[in-house]
Design an enzyme around this catalytic site. Structure first.
Site, short mmCIF file in Angstrom:
data_model
loop_
_atom_site.label_atom_id
_atom_site.label_comp_id
_atom_site.label_asym_id
_atom_site.label_seq_id
_atom_site.Cartn_x
_atom_site.Cartn_y
_atom_site.Cartn_z
N ASP A 13 0.82 -1.21 0.00
CA ASP A 13 0.00 0.00 0.00
C ASP A 13 0.86 1.26 0.00
O ASP A 13 1.96 1.27 0.54
CB ASP A 13 -0.93 -0.02 1.23
CG ASP A 13 -2.06 0.96 1.08
OD1 ASP A 13 -2.46 1.26 -0.07
OD2 ASP A 13 -2.57 1.46 2.10
N HIS B 84 2.19 3.38 -9.08
CA HIS B 84 1.99 1.95 -9.36
C HIS B 84 3.18 1.40 -10.18
O HIS B 84 3.62 0.29 -9.96
CB HIS B 84 0.68 1.72 -10.12
CG HIS B 84 -0.54 2.12 -9.33
ND1 HIS B 84 -0.71 1.75 -8.01
CD2 HIS B 84 -1.63 2.86 -9.64
CE1 HIS B 84 -1.86 2.25 -7.56
NE2 HIS B 84 -2.43 2.93 -8.53
N LEU C 206 10.86 -20.49 -5.27
CA LEU C 206 9.83 -19.66 -4.62
C LEU C 206 8.51 -19.73 -5.38
O LEU C 206 8.50 -19.76 -6.61
CB LEU C 206 10.32 -18.21 -4.61
CG LEU C 206 9.35 -17.18 -4.00
CD1 LEU C 206 9.41 -17.25 -2.48
CD2 LEU C 206 9.68 -15.76 -4.47
C1 IPE Z 1 -5.25 -2.72 -0.20
O1 IPE Z 1 -4.99 -1.39 -0.37
C2 IPE Z 1 -5.28 -3.41 -1.55
C3 IPE Z 1 -3.99 -3.57 -2.21
C4 IPE Z 1 -2.83 -3.25 -1.71
C5 IPE Z 1 -4.06 -4.17 -3.51
P1 IPE Z 1 -6.18 -0.32 -0.48
O2 IPE Z 1 -5.54 1.00 -0.63
O3 IPE Z 1 -7.13 -0.73 -1.54
O4 IPE Z 1 -6.88 -0.47 0.93
P2 IPE Z 1 -7.77 0.54 1.75
O5 IPE Z 1 -8.83 1.05 0.84
O6 IPE Z 1 -6.86 1.62 2.21
O7 IPE Z 1 -8.29 -0.27 2.90
C1 IPE Z 2 -1.71 0.11 -3.39
O1 IPE Z 2 -1.44 1.48 -3.41
C2 IPE Z 2 -1.87 -0.45 -4.77
C3 IPE Z 2 -3.24 -0.81 -5.14
C4 IPE Z 2 -4.26 -0.79 -4.34
C5 IPE Z 2 -3.46 -1.23 -6.50
P1 IPE Z 2 -2.60 2.55 -3.41
O2 IPE Z 2 -3.00 2.85 -4.81
O3 IPE Z 2 -3.72 2.11 -2.53
O4 IPE Z 2 -1.87 3.80 -2.81
P2 IPE Z 2 -2.47 4.80 -1.72
O5 IPE Z 2 -2.84 3.97 -0.53
O6 IPE Z 2 -3.64 5.48 -2.35
O7 IPE Z 2 -1.33 5.72 -1.45
MG MG Z 3 -4.13 2.37 -0.55
#
Ligand code: IPE
Ligand code: IPE
Ligand code: MG
Length: 225
Positions: A12, A29, A124
């Site tokens: 995240d 990303h 792995l």
């Molecule tokens: C969790 O992150 C999903 C992934 C890392 C793919 P999100 O950014 O979607 O989660 P929330 O919305 O903060 O809980």
């Molecule tokens: C996690 O990073 C990746 C996905 C959920 C695809 P985020 O896109 O949720 O990044 P933040 O949390 O908004 O910074």
């Molecule tokens: Mg996020």
């Protein structure tokens, strides 16, 4: 001393990483994908780590703006095509989890190609969680076995899930302390590590430090020392 045989990571913070640098969220990303490569190679060279399960796209992430979702789909397709030689070189087996039926035919084909071409690899196992949600996984699992004439056992449900392996160490980057529907069943006794680092800044050095701390934890699984 414990070994983290199965590591799971909630990757995240990509969007915030990009926004902090006045870049579009999607740049985060892209940067995150490079970290996936580094972490995967690190784990594949680590003799104790058997499985690395990475949360890449949740069942809830479809709620995001269409352009971000489309970008993530393209990035995933590009990533898998580019990584195939690396998987083979490092003897990594690719095993996606999640409900893949929601993806385009072309992405589904790329995913199943990489899976098939790496089935013989016995190093792995890298699992990418794609259109994955723990609640959805459990529901799909229960529906698979619901017509069984006996009572459903823990083992039966475990085997009906996409991910059949308990998690030893679960890491979430990005500063939030929640599981966001990731591996709820499999993490029953996982050790949880939350770090503030945004995923694109997460390094193998930081992972190594977490592994060192993990090794010293006394895991009791409900028993006594
Ligand atoms: C969790 O992150 C999903 C992934 C890392 C793919 P999100 O950014 O979607 O989660 P929330 O919305 O903060 O809980
Ligand atoms: C996690 O990073 C990746 C996905 C959920 C695809 P985020 O896109 O949720 O990044 P933040 O949390 O908004 O910074
Ligand atoms: Mg996020």
């Amino acid at each position: 001393m414990n070994n983290a045989t199965h590591i799971a990571i909630i990757m995240d913070g990509n969007g915030r990483w990009a926004e902090l640098q006045d870049m579009k969220r999607v740049k985060g990303h892209e940067a995150g994908a490079n970290v996936v490569r580094e972490i995967t190679t690190y784990c594949s060279n680590h003799k104790d780590i058997e499985r690395l399960t990475l949360y890449a796209f949740s069942t809830e992430n479809w709620k995001r703006p269409r352009l971000e979702v489309e970008f993530l789909m393209k990035l995933l397709e590009r990533y898998l095509k580019k990584e195939l030689p690396e998987y083979l070189k490092n003897n990594i087996r690719f095993e996606p989890i999640g409900d893949l039926r929601a993806f385009s035919k072309s992405l589904q084909k790329t995913i199943s190609d990489v899976k098939e071409k790496t089935t013989h690899c016995d190093g792995l196992v890298q699992s990418l969680a794609l259109n994955y949600g723990s609640q959805d996984e459990i529901l799909r699992g229960v529906n698979k076995i619901k017509n069984c004439e006996y009572d459903i056992t823990q083992e039966m449900l475990s085997n009906a899930l996409d991910c059949k392996h308990n998690v030893d160490l679960l890491i979430r980057t990005g500063g939030d302390h929640r599981l966001s529907n990731f591996l709820l069943w499999q993490s029953a006794y996982a050790e949880l590590f939350f770090c503030d680092t945004l995923f694109p800044d997460f390094t193998t050095n930081e992972l190594e430090k977490i592994l060192k701390k993990f090794k010293k934890i006394e895991r009791r699984f409900g028993g006594l020392k």
